[in-house]
Structures are given as C-alpha cells and as structure tokens.
Write a protein that holds these residues in place. Sequence first.
Motif, PDB file in Angstrom:
ATOM      1  N   PRO A   1      -8.078  -2.661   6.426  1.00  0.00           N
ATOM      2  CA  PRO A   1      -9.373  -2.714   5.848  1.00  0.00           C
ATOM      3  C   PRO A   1      -9.518  -4.167   5.117  1.00  0.00           C
ATOM      4  N   VAL A   2     -10.558  -4.710   5.317  1.00  0.00           N
ATOM      5  CA  VAL A   2     -10.561  -6.095   4.734  1.00  0.00           C
ATOM      6  C   VAL A   2     -12.162  -6.194   4.398  1.00  0.00           C
ATOM      7  N   LEU A   3     -12.602  -6.525   2.805  1.00  0.00           N
ATOM      8  CA  LEU A   3     -13.508  -6.929   2.621  1.00  0.00           C
ATOM      9  C   LEU A   3     -13.706  -8.473   2.467  1.00  0.00           C
TER      10      LEU A   3
ATOM     11  N   GLU B   1      -7.881  -7.120  10.201  1.00  0.00           N
ATOM     12  CA  GLU B   1      -8.593  -5.853  10.684  1.00  0.00           C
ATOM     13  C   GLU B   1      -8.082  -5.371  12.137  1.00  0.00           C
TER      14      GLU B   1
ATOM     15  N   GLY C   1      -5.505  -2.918  11.867  1.00  0.00           N
ATOM     16  CA  GLY C   1      -5.751  -1.622  10.995  1.00  0.00           C
ATOM     17  C   GLY C   1      -5.806  -1.872   9.506  1.00  0.00           C
TER      18      GLY C   1
ATOM     19  N   PHE D   1      -5.267  -0.773  -1.152  1.00  0.00           N
ATOM     20  CA  PHE D   1      -5.537  -1.951  -0.444  1.00  0.00           C
ATOM     21  C   PHE D   1      -6.804  -2.451  -1.349  1.00  0.00           C
ATOM     22  N   ARG D   2      -7.370  -1.952  -2.043  1.00  0.00           N
ATOM     23  CA  ARG D   2      -8.535  -2.688  -3.093  1.00  0.00           C
ATOM     24  C   ARG D   2      -7.916  -3.107  -4.215  1.00  0.00           C
TER      25      ARG D   2
ATOM     26  N   GLN E   1       0.875  -1.240   0.000  1.00  0.00           N
ATOM     27  CA  GLN E   1       0.023  -0.076  -0.157  1.00  0.00           C
ATOM     28  C   GLN E   1       0.773   1.239  -0.116  1.00  0.00           C
TER      29      GLN E   1
END
Length: 175
Positions: A163-165, A158, A161, A137-138, A131
């Motif tokens: 971000p997770v989908l 998570e 820190g 991140f995406r 990153q």
Amino acid sequence: NHVLVDEYQDVNRSSVRLLKAIVGEGRNLWVVGDARQSIYRFRGASATNMAQFSLDFPGAQIAQLGVNYRSRQEVIDAFTAFSGTMKASTGSMPLHLNASRGASGARPEFKVVRSTDDEISAVAATIKHQQEAGTAFRHQALLCASNARLSEIAEGLEARGIPVLHLGSLFERPV
C-alpha cells in the motif's frame, strides 16, 4: 542589514559577486553550506566557492556544525566515511558530527541492482521485511531524488501489493 544564504555550496561565481556587492567583506553574512552536498554543477556551482569563502569574505567567521538533527549516527558515520573519497572533500572542513537522535542499531545497506525493475523489487522486499519485523507500512517512508522517480516507484510498489500513500507531484497539486 544581515543576509542569510542557505545551500551556499550551490552558488555560482555570479552569485558570489552579487553577494559581495551586497555584504562587502561578510561581517553581516551568514551562510550554510557543505561542498560535499553540491548538486548544481550544471548551473555553475563549484566546490571552489566553498574553498574560497574566506578569501571572498575576509570579515566572516567560520564555524562548523557539530550536531546533526536529521539522521541517526549510523547514517552520519557512513556518509563521513564515503565523503572522504569525494573530490569535493578536498579543502573542506573534515566532518565531526554527532547525531542528536543517537544510534538506531541498524546499519545502512548499500545495494547494487541492474535495472529499475530490480530496484523496485529490492525496495519492496525491504519494505515487506520491515513490516514483518513489526514496522507498519504507515511508519515507513521512501525518499526519492525526483517526483517523476517517486511516481514510478510508487506504481511499482503498488503492483507488488504494497500500500502506497503518494499524493503526486507537489507542483501539480491544486492550490
């Protein structure tokens, strides 16, 4: 009739016998498989099935794929080198693959950790490094061997820190 069997390396002898009863000598049989990728030994799968393919189906023609459409050349080269040490490679066709996507310029890394927490920390550090180097991140993805493992790692990321989908297990989603 034509029959297609994908992941042939994961069939057991009973499946081979059934297939022989359906297709005979194999003139109308198309299979895809690589003994180096066999993961169902606990179900009776064996590299022997791949090695005996031409004996089981004498009417079949055998050809090797030459192009990998999934991976970059560095990943193919790393797997080719590693696979030569695998017991299942004995009797297998040697790998001669080229990546349709070419090289990425990044070499795969092999890291050893002592615990699950250390593993999650190492993954988190790599994600953060990517990153910071400009890969949002995406645009990053993490693949795991099981849904349970993915849930555990997603939770750990998570907590660190990141971000997770993560939509949960594919099999637990409403229809």
